[in-house]
Design a protein around this motif. Structure first.
Motif, PDB file in Angstrom:
ATOM      1  N   GLY A   1       0.828  -1.192   0.000  1.00  0.00           N
ATOM      2  CA  GLY A   1       0.000   0.000   0.000  1.00  0.00           C
ATOM      3  C   GLY A   1       0.866   1.247   0.000  1.00  0.00           C
ATOM      4  O   GLY A   1       2.067   1.192  -0.272  1.00  0.00           O
ATOM      5  N   ARG A   2       0.245   2.361   0.327  1.00  0.00           N
ATOM      6  CA  ARG A   2       0.952   3.646   0.277  1.00  0.00           C
ATOM      7  C   ARG A   2       0.354   4.591   1.321  1.00  0.00           C
ATOM      8  O   ARG A   2      -0.843   4.577   1.569  1.00  0.00           O
ATOM      9  N   VAL A   3       1.226   5.418   1.885  1.00  0.00           N
ATOM     10  CA  VAL A   3       0.800   6.483   2.783  1.00  0.00           C
ATOM     11  C   VAL A   3       1.159   7.799   2.106  1.00  0.00           C
ATOM     12  O   VAL A   3       2.317   8.018   1.736  1.00  0.00           O
ATOM     13  N   GLN A   4       0.144   8.645   1.921  1.00  0.00           N
ATOM     14  CA  GLN A   4       0.358   9.937   1.286  1.00  0.00           C
ATOM     15  C   GLN A   4      -0.069  11.050   2.239  1.00  0.00           C
ATOM     16  O   GLN A   4      -0.963  10.867   3.063  1.00  0.00           O
ATOM     17  N   ARG A   5       0.564  12.195   2.087  1.00  0.00           N
ATOM     18  CA  ARG A   5       0.232  13.379   2.874  1.00  0.00           C
ATOM     19  C   ARG A   5      -0.453  14.365   1.945  1.00  0.00           C
ATOM     20  O   ARG A   5       0.024  14.610   0.834  1.00  0.00           O
ATOM     21  N   GLU A   6      -1.561  14.923   2.404  1.00  0.00           N
ATOM     22  CA  GLU A   6      -2.298  15.890   1.589  1.00  0.00           C
ATOM     23  C   GLU A   6      -2.063  17.299   2.133  1.00  0.00           C
ATOM     24  O   GLU A   6      -2.354  17.596   3.288  1.00  0.00           O
ATOM     25  N   VAL A   7      -1.505  18.137   1.276  1.00  0.00           N
ATOM     26  CA  VAL A   7      -1.259  19.544   1.629  1.00  0.00           C
ATOM     27  C   VAL A   7      -1.758  20.398   0.472  1.00  0.00           C
ATOM     28  O   VAL A   7      -1.327  20.217  -0.668  1.00  0.00           O
ATOM     29  N   ASP A   8      -2.682  21.299   0.749  1.00  0.00           N
ATOM     30  CA  ASP A   8      -3.245  22.199  -0.263  1.00  0.00           C
ATOM     31  C   ASP A   8      -3.787  21.436  -1.476  1.00  0.00           C
ATOM     32  O   ASP A   8      -3.589  21.830  -2.619  1.00  0.00           O
ATOM     33  N   GLY A   9      -4.445  20.307  -1.218  1.00  0.00           N
ATOM     34  CA  GLY A   9      -5.053  19.528  -2.293  1.00  0.00           C
ATOM     35  C   GLY A   9      -4.095  18.668  -3.085  1.00  0.00           C
ATOM     36  O   GLY A   9      -4.503  17.985  -4.012  1.00  0.00           O
TER      37      GLY A   9
ATOM     38  N   THR B   1       5.163   4.886  10.411  1.00  0.00           N
ATOM     39  CA  THR B   1       5.037   3.550  10.987  1.00  0.00           C
ATOM     40  C   THR B   1       3.583   3.096  10.944  1.00  0.00           C
ATOM     41  O   THR B   1       2.687   3.826  11.371  1.00  0.00           O
ATOM     42  N   LEU B   2       3.380   1.894  10.427  1.00  0.00           N
ATOM     43  CA  LEU B   2       2.062   1.268  10.410  1.00  0.00           C
ATOM     44  C   LEU B   2       2.080   0.102  11.385  1.00  0.00           C
ATOM     45  O   LEU B   2       3.062  -0.632  11.466  1.00  0.00           O
ATOM     46  N   ILE B   3       0.999  -0.051  12.115  1.00  0.00           N
ATOM     47  CA  ILE B   3       0.882  -1.135  13.089  1.00  0.00           C
ATOM     48  C   ILE B   3      -0.125  -2.152  12.564  1.00  0.00           C
ATOM     49  O   ILE B   3      -1.255  -1.799  12.241  1.00  0.00           O
ATOM     50  N   VAL B   4       0.317  -3.405  12.494  1.00  0.00           N
ATOM     51  CA  VAL B   4      -0.540  -4.507  12.052  1.00  0.00           C
ATOM     52  C   VAL B   4      -0.906  -5.316  13.291  1.00  0.00           C
ATOM     53  O   VAL B   4      -0.024  -5.796  14.004  1.00  0.00           O
ATOM     54  N   ARG B   5      -2.207  -5.458  13.547  1.00  0.00           N
ATOM     55  CA  ARG B   5      -2.682  -6.235  14.688  1.00  0.00           C
ATOM     56  C   ARG B   5      -3.422  -7.464  14.183  1.00  0.00           C
ATOM     57  O   ARG B   5      -4.257  -7.376  13.287  1.00  0.00           O
TER      58      ARG B   5
ATOM     59  N   SER C   1      -0.008  11.936  16.335  1.00  0.00           N
ATOM     60  CA  SER C   1      -0.195  13.069  17.252  1.00  0.00           C
ATOM     61  C   SER C   1       1.048  13.960  17.289  1.00  0.00           C
ATOM     62  O   SER C   1       0.934  15.175  17.395  1.00  0.00           O
ATOM     63  N   GLN C   2       2.232  13.364  17.150  1.00  0.00           N
ATOM     64  CA  GLN C   2       3.450  14.163  17.113  1.00  0.00           C
ATOM     65  C   GLN C   2       3.522  15.026  15.861  1.00  0.00           C
ATOM     66  O   GLN C   2       4.013  16.156  15.896  1.00  0.00           O
ATOM     67  N   LEU C   3       3.037  14.490  14.754  1.00  0.00           N
ATOM     68  CA  LEU C   3       3.095  15.209  13.482  1.00  0.00           C
ATOM     69  C   LEU C   3       1.928  16.175  13.296  1.00  0.00           C
ATOM     70  O   LEU C   3       1.966  17.035  12.411  1.00  0.00           O
ATOM     71  N   GLY C   4       0.869  16.020  14.082  1.00  0.00           N
ATOM     72  CA  GLY C   4      -0.297  16.896  13.946  1.00  0.00           C
ATOM     73  C   GLY C   4      -1.193  16.509  12.787  1.00  0.00           C
ATOM     74  O   GLY C   4      -1.845  17.366  12.191  1.00  0.00           O
ATOM     75  N   TYR C   5      -1.228  15.226  12.453  1.00  0.00           N
ATOM     76  CA  TYR C   5      -2.055  14.733  11.354  1.00  0.00           C
ATOM     77  C   TYR C   5      -3.040  13.698  11.866  1.00  0.00           C
ATOM     78  O   TYR C   5      -2.893  13.156  12.958  1.00  0.00           O
ATOM     79  N   SER C   6      -4.037  13.424  11.046  1.00  0.00           N
ATOM     80  CA  SER C   6      -4.922  12.286  11.274  1.00  0.00           C
ATOM     81  C   SER C   6      -4.952  11.477   9.986  1.00  0.00           C
ATOM     82  O   SER C   6      -4.697  12.008   8.901  1.00  0.00           O
ATOM     83  N   ALA C   7      -5.233  10.197  10.111  1.00  0.00           N
ATOM     84  CA  ALA C   7      -5.209   9.299   8.955  1.00  0.00           C
ATOM     85  C   ALA C   7      -6.619   9.038   8.453  1.00  0.00           C
ATOM     86  O   ALA C   7      -7.560   8.901   9.232  1.00  0.00           O
ATOM     87  N   VAL C   8      -6.745   8.988   7.140  1.00  0.00           N
ATOM     88  CA  VAL C   8      -8.015   8.650   6.495  1.00  0.00           C
ATOM     89  C   VAL C   8      -7.753   7.459   5.591  1.00  0.00           C
ATOM     90  O   VAL C   8      -6.923   7.560   4.695  1.00  0.00           O
TER      91      VAL C   8
ATOM     92  N   GLY D   1      -3.369  -5.770  -1.963  1.00  0.00           N
ATOM     93  CA  GLY D   1      -2.831  -4.474  -2.337  1.00  0.00           C
ATOM     94  C   GLY D   1      -3.795  -3.341  -2.068  1.00  0.00           C
ATOM     95  O   GLY D   1      -4.917  -3.536  -1.596  1.00  0.00           O
ATOM     96  N   ASP D   2      -3.333  -2.155  -2.373  1.00  0.00           N
ATOM     97  CA  ASP D   2      -4.131  -0.937  -2.247  1.00  0.00           C
ATOM     98  C   ASP D   2      -4.594  -0.670  -0.823  1.00  0.00           C
ATOM     99  O   ASP D   2      -5.713  -0.196  -0.608  1.00  0.00           O
ATOM    100  N   ILE D   3      -3.750  -0.970   0.148  1.00  0.00           N
ATOM    101  CA  ILE D   3      -4.036  -0.607   1.535  1.00  0.00           C
ATOM    102  C   ILE D   3      -3.441   0.786   1.724  1.00  0.00           C
ATOM    103  O   ILE D   3      -2.299   0.944   2.136  1.00  0.00           O
ATOM    104  N   ASP D   4      -4.204   1.790   1.338  1.00  0.00           N
ATOM    105  CA  ASP D   4      -3.698   3.156   1.292  1.00  0.00           C
ATOM    106  C   ASP D   4      -4.267   3.999   2.425  1.00  0.00           C
ATOM    107  O   ASP D   4      -5.408   3.814   2.856  1.00  0.00           O
ATOM    108  N   PHE D   5      -3.439   4.954   2.880  1.00  0.00           N
ATOM    109  CA  PHE D   5      -3.838   5.924   3.883  1.00  0.00           C
ATOM    110  C   PHE D   5      -3.462   7.313   3.393  1.00  0.00           C
ATOM    111  O   PHE D   5      -2.458   7.483   2.710  1.00  0.00           O
ATOM    112  N   VAL D   6      -4.267   8.307   3.755  1.00  0.00           N
ATOM    113  CA  VAL D   6      -3.963   9.704   3.450  1.00  0.00           C
ATOM    114  C   VAL D   6      -3.865  10.441   4.780  1.00  0.00           C
ATOM    115  O   VAL D   6      -4.761  10.337   5.620  1.00  0.00           O
TER     116      VAL D   6
END
Length: 145
Positions: free
Chosen positions: A50-58, A67-71, A110-117, A135-140
Motif C-alpha cells: 500500500g501507500r501512505v500519502q500526505r495531503e497539503v493544499d489539495g 510507521t504502520l501497526i498490524v494487529r 499526534s506528534q506530526l499533527g495529522y490524522s489518517a483517512v 494491495g491498495d491498503i492506502d492511507f492519506v
C-alpha cells in the motif's frame, strides 16, 4: 526424560519464504525410549502492499518514515510494525490466515499533527494453496483541525 521443553520455530530456516509456521512455540514432553513426532503446520503467508500519502493544499505526496501497526485480531496480538519507504509505499510479507487491522501509529500521528483517512483498515487473509497479495491498503494523512 519426562521433562517439558519449549521449542521455538525459526521461520527463517524454512527454505520457502512464503511458508510460515502457524505457531512460533511448541511445548513438548519427551518420554524415555520413545520417538516423539512433532507436527508443525505450515501455511502460505500473504503479502500486503500500500501507500501512505500526505495531503497539503489539495496535493498528495508519498510520505516516508511513517510507521504502520498490524494487529492480528484472530490471535489478539500485535503482529508487525511496517515503516514506509521514501516514496510512501510499504510492503510486508508474512501474514498467516486470519483477520487483521492496519493503522498508522497514533503516537506518531499526534506528534506530526495529522490524522489518517481511513483511521483503520481491516483485512482478512484466507488459507491459500499459494501466497496471495493484498494491495491498495492506502492511507492519506491530513492536518488536524
Amino acid at each position: 526424560p519426562y521433562d517439558d521443553y519449549l521449542l521455538r520455530i525459526d521461520q527463517y530456516s524454512i527454505d520457502d519464504p512464503y511458508l510460515r509456521p502457524v505457531y512460533d512455540n511448541y511445548a513438548v514432553t519427551f518420554n524415555p525410549n520413545m520417538v516423539t513426532a512433532i507436527d508443525i503446520p505450515l501455511v502460505y503467508a500473504a503479502e500486503v502492499t500500500g501507500r501512505v500519502q500526505r495531503e497539503v493544499d489539495g496535493t498528495r505526496t508519498g510520505t516516508g518514515g511513517v510507521t504502520l501497526i498490524v494487529r492480528d485480531v484472530t490471535r489478539d496480538r500485535k503482529s508487525a510494525e511496517i515503516t514506509t519507504f521514501r516514496s510512501g509505499d510499504f510492503y510486508y510479507l508474512g501474514l498467516i490466515p486470519g483477520e487483521y487491522t492496519i493503522e498508522v501509529d497514533p503516537h506518531q500521528l499526534s506528534q506530526l499533527g495529522y490524522s489518517a483517512v481511513p483511521e483503520v483498515r481491516r483485512l482478512e487473509v484466507l488459507p491459500q494453496d499459494a501466497s496471495s497479495q493484498i494491495g491498495d491498503i492506502d492511507f492519506v494523512l491530513v492536518p488536524r483541525k
